[in-house]
Enzyme design. Structure first.
Site, short mmCIF file in Angstrom:
data_model
loop_
_atom_site.label_atom_id
_atom_site.label_comp_id
_atom_site.label_asym_id
_atom_site.label_seq_id
_atom_site.Cartn_x
_atom_site.Cartn_y
_atom_site.Cartn_z
N ASP A 179 -3.47 -9.96 -16.57
CA ASP A 179 -4.39 -11.19 -16.39
C ASP A 179 -5.52 -10.75 -17.34
O ASP A 179 -6.11 -9.91 -17.10
CB ASP A 179 -4.85 -11.05 -14.95
CG ASP A 179 -5.08 -12.45 -14.38
OD1 ASP A 179 -5.81 -13.24 -15.16
OD2 ASP A 179 -4.80 -12.59 -13.32
N HIS A 229 -2.77 -17.39 -5.81
CA HIS A 229 -3.75 -16.46 -5.29
C HIS A 229 -5.06 -17.25 -4.97
O HIS A 229 -6.20 -17.09 -4.18
CB HIS A 229 -4.34 -15.24 -5.89
CG HIS A 229 -4.91 -15.48 -7.35
ND1 HIS A 229 -4.04 -16.10 -8.18
CD2 HIS A 229 -6.25 -15.27 -7.51
CE1 HIS A 229 -5.14 -16.24 -9.25
NE2 HIS A 229 -6.20 -15.41 -8.78
N ASN A 283 -0.75 4.56 -0.03
CA ASN A 283 -1.22 5.77 0.32
C ASN A 283 -2.06 5.55 1.58
O ASN A 283 -3.04 6.43 1.80
CB ASN A 283 -2.25 6.44 -0.91
CG ASN A 283 -3.20 5.16 -1.20
OD1 ASN A 283 -3.14 4.24 -0.80
ND2 ASN A 283 -4.21 5.76 -2.06
N ASP A 302 -1.37 -1.14 -3.94
CA ASP A 302 -1.64 -0.51 -5.02
C ASP A 302 -0.47 -0.50 -6.05
O ASP A 302 0.50 -1.04 -5.85
CB ASP A 302 -2.08 1.03 -4.91
CG ASP A 302 -1.38 1.75 -3.89
OD1 ASP A 302 0.06 1.61 -3.82
OD2 ASP A 302 -1.83 2.06 -2.77
N ASP A 320 0.88 -1.09 -0.05
CA ASP A 320 0.09 -0.12 -0.02
C ASP A 320 0.83 1.26 0.00
O ASP A 320 1.72 1.34 0.62
CB ASP A 320 -0.94 -0.14 1.37
CG ASP A 320 -1.75 1.22 1.38
OD1 ASP A 320 -2.04 1.97 0.35
OD2 ASP A 320 -2.10 1.38 2.57
N ASP A 364 -4.38 3.79 2.64
CA ASP A 364 -5.74 3.16 2.63
C ASP A 364 -6.15 1.67 3.03
O ASP A 364 -7.02 1.21 2.99
CB ASP A 364 -6.46 3.89 1.45
CG ASP A 364 -5.98 2.90 0.23
OD1 ASP A 364 -5.08 2.12 0.21
OD2 ASP A 364 -6.77 3.12 -0.81
N GLU A 374 -4.40 -20.39 -17.72
CA GLU A 374 -5.11 -21.28 -16.61
C GLU A 374 -6.09 -22.46 -17.35
O GLU A 374 -7.01 -21.96 -17.75
CB GLU A 374 -5.78 -20.41 -15.58
CG GLU A 374 -6.09 -21.41 -14.23
CD GLU A 374 -7.23 -20.90 -13.61
OE1 GLU A 374 -7.17 -20.65 -12.41
OE2 GLU A 374 -8.01 -19.73 -14.07
O1 ISL Z 1 -10.01 -21.51 -6.96
C1 ISL Z 1 -10.17 -22.53 -7.43
C2 ISL Z 1 -9.56 -23.53 -6.68
O2 ISL Z 1 -9.09 -23.28 -5.41
C3 ISL Z 1 -10.67 -22.57 -8.64
O3 ISL Z 1 -11.88 -23.52 -8.70
C4 ISL Z 1 -10.81 -21.48 -9.43
O4 ISL Z 1 -12.00 -20.82 -9.36
C5 ISL Z 1 -10.53 -21.77 -10.98
O5 ISL Z 1 -9.23 -22.06 -10.67
C6 ISL Z 1 -10.48 -20.44 -11.67
O6 ISL Z 1 -9.79 -19.37 -11.17
C7 ISL Z 1 -9.77 -18.12 -11.88
O7 ISL Z 1 -10.98 -17.53 -12.23
C8 ISL Z 1 -11.67 -17.24 -11.23
C9 ISL Z 1 -11.06 -16.53 -10.23
O8 ISL Z 1 -12.04 -16.36 -8.95
C10 ISL Z 1 -9.61 -17.01 -9.76
O9 ISL Z 1 -9.32 -16.24 -8.74
C11 ISL Z 1 -9.01 -16.93 -10.90
O10 ISL Z 1 -7.66 -17.43 -10.67
C12 ISL Z 1 -12.80 -16.39 -11.71
O11 ISL Z 1 -12.45 -15.37 -12.72
CA CA Z 2 -3.61 1.97 -1.56
#
Ligand code: ISL
Ligand code: CA
Length: 533
Positions: free
Chosen positions: A96, A318, A21, A27, A19, A23, A249
């Site tokens: 992304d 993530h 700023n 960012d 971060d 909040d 993915e």
């Molecule tokens: O999160 C998952 C396994 O833990 C998967 O079911 C996931 O939703 C799938 O891999 C798709 O992920 C991607 O598209 C989703 C988004 O929520 C995820 O963060 C992204 O990586 C929808 O856009």
């Molecule tokens: Ca921020």
């Protein structure tokens, strides 16, 4: 040519990185201020999780404008500055690309609610059956029904993810033309390519109901179909004009379907993220955990190494809990963290590191569902409640699988706020921050951080680690052993996935060990990783 074959790529989850700023939300200026960290680590490219305008139902994976930056993260000028600043350090930026769905706040969707609008067919709209039944029996990725009724249009729309993520209809050629323009827009800004979100489900062949399954009922109507291949080839033509790179993915892929998506001769993607190795500690669906099975894990990695010429390598992102508690050992936090680093950086393919992995960050330590933010966790909680699953069990399921495990703010320092923010952060900071943080590891040559830096440098130095073939070796789990070979050059990697010492009969001069030792004499310590020359 193929810069990505020599690259290490680092994923940033912007909300939780830095971060700038005050909040409490990470960012883009924050990212710029940390580019030196990435350069020191030896990163060649950044995959930036979504920073576009979004109402944030799914933290940016629900895009309401592909050409605007979410004001929480900064401005378009900040984004251009990031691209330029990264470039001056030799770091490329990957955006992304989330094109399976948009936010229901997107202009297209809002227009689409009107049947007479030019956007009427941008999404999958359908009447339900009589008596208000849904158009089909499919189930979505977040564990719920995937149809939502829109009172204005008086029809249901399809959403394979959250309610506010409506699936785009690629049967309408105008949709793909829009996507092509978006690609050009970002490539013209100088990004090097894209990580393509759930890219193998774009094309739905019909909306028919199908046989009930434990999860993803209906998926045979959209998993890696010819229509998707065709879309990918069309996008490739644009990417080629710019020499751009893509990693897709790909959900539920096998080596065979993955090859069809990223084989050289296919002219579609450059590589894919697959999921099979993430299944080794779960039973069928991610919500039902089981003990990690090293043999299944090794066999799976070996199979993918053999069957694909090039893999996108990852242990964290993530969407996944952190890798140390999962595939390593919290008791041997440092050793197993380094062992997993060794695995990631010595397999054949392009390693993707997720923020915090380089300092061995662990899963969150929240106590209550209220502390979570993840839309998926909340949906699953709701679903489990509906089935009268007691609260304790619900929490057990969710706390172990929630995507928020990996989304807590980056732990830069031991201070309150972790050096991430002076304000209350959008998601809690792990209490282990006093112990696990970058500042504590920077000066320590034995830290997880130093190990990542060292191995990244070794990979840069030794072509065999980047381009060499993968040769599996006979070994009994919990030992994982393989060679990398390029012409006359050969390295041996031995990884002991265990709290106990393990004996092996392999010789060689020691190149690296995550234990302080001069030479290797055939016994691996708990979670020891050894590279022999
Ligand atoms: O999160 C998952 C396994 O833990 C998967 O079911 C996931 O939703 C799938 O891999 C798709 O992920 C991607 O598209 C989703 C988004 O929520 C995820 O963060 C992204 O990586 C929808 O856009
Ligand atoms: Ca921020």
């Amino acid at each position: 040519m193929d810069w990505w074959k020599d690259a290490i790529i680092y994923q940033i989850y912007p909300r939780s990185f830095q971060d700038s700023n005050g909040d409490g939300v990470g960012d883009i200026p924050g990212i710029i201020s940390r580019l030196d960290h990435l350069q020191e680590l030896g990163v060649d490219a950044i995959w930036l999780s979504p920073v576009y305008q979004s109402p944030n139902a799914d933290n940016g994976y629900d895009i309401s404008d592909y050409r605007e930056i979410n004001p929480e993260y900064g401005t378009m000028e900040d984004m251009e500055e990031l691209i330029a600043q990264a470039k001056s350090r030799g770091i490329r930026i990957l955006m992304d690309l989330v094109i399976n769905h948009t936010s229901t706040d997107h202009y297209w969707f809002r227009q689409s609610r009107d049947r007479t609008s030019p956007y009427a067919d941008y999404y999958y709209w359908s009447h339900g059956g009589p008596d208000g039944t849904l158009p089909n029996n499919w189930t979505g990725f977040f564990g719920e029904d995937c149809w939502e009724f829109d009172p204005q249009r008086c029809e249901y729309y399809l959403h394979l993810f959250a309610k506010s993520q409506a699936d785009l209809n690629y049967h309408n050629p105008a949709v793909l033309e829009e996507v092509k323009d978006i690609l050009r827009f970002w490539l013209d800004k100088g990004v090097a390519g894209f990580r393509c979100d759930v890219i193998n489900i774009l094309w739905k062949d019909s909306l028919d109901s199908s046989k009930k399954k434990l999860s993803l009922t209906g998926s045979e109507h959209y998993l890696t179909l010819e229509g998707t291949h065709d879309i990918l080839r069309q996008l490739r033509a644009i990417l080629d004009e710019y020499g751009a790179f893509t990693v897709g993915e790909a959900v539920c892929v096998t080596p065979e379907t993955a090859r069809a998506l990223c084989g050289r001769d296919r002219h579609e993607l450059d590589m894919v993220f697959s999921f099979e190795h993430m299944d080794c500690d779960q039973y069928k669906v991610k919500w039902i955990k089981r003990k990690f099975r090293p043999k299944v894990f090794f066999d799976c990695l070996t199979r993918w190494q053999r069957e694909l010429d090039w893999n996108a390598l990852y242990l964290e992102n993530h969407d996944q809990p952190r890798s140390i508690p999962r595939f390593g050992s919290v008791r041997y936090w440092k050793e197993s963290g380094k062992l997993l680093a060794t695995l990631l950086l010595t397999l054949r393919g392009t390693p993707f590191l997720y923020q915090g992995q380089e300092i061995g960050m662990l899963d969150f330590d929240f106590q209550r569902i209220r502390q979570l933010n993840d839309v998926e966790s909340k949906n699953v909680d709701r679903l489990l409640r509906r089935f009268h699953v007691p609260q304790k069990l619900r929490w057990r399921i969710i706390s172990r699988t929630s995507r928020d495990n990996a989304r807590t703010p980056f732990q830069w320092t031991a201070e309150r706020g972790a050096g991430f923010s002076d304000a209350r952060p959008w998601l809690g900071i792990n209490h282990n921050c006093e112990r696990i943080n970058l500042a504590a590891q920077e000066e320590d040559p034995r830290s997880v951080w130093s190990w990542y830096k060292d191995l990244a440098a070794l990979r840069r130095e030794r072509e065999v680690l980047r381009r060499g073939e993968f040769v599996p070796m006979e070994a009994a789990p919990p030992l994982f052993a393989y060679r990398r070979r390029l012409g006359e050059e050969q390295l041996t990697v031995l990884l002991n996935f265990s709290d106990d010492p393990t004996r092996v009969s392999v010789q060689g001069s020691l190149l690296r060990s995550n234990y302080p030792r001069e030479r290797f004499e055939g016994v691996l310590q708990p979670w020891e990783a050894v590279i022999l020359e």
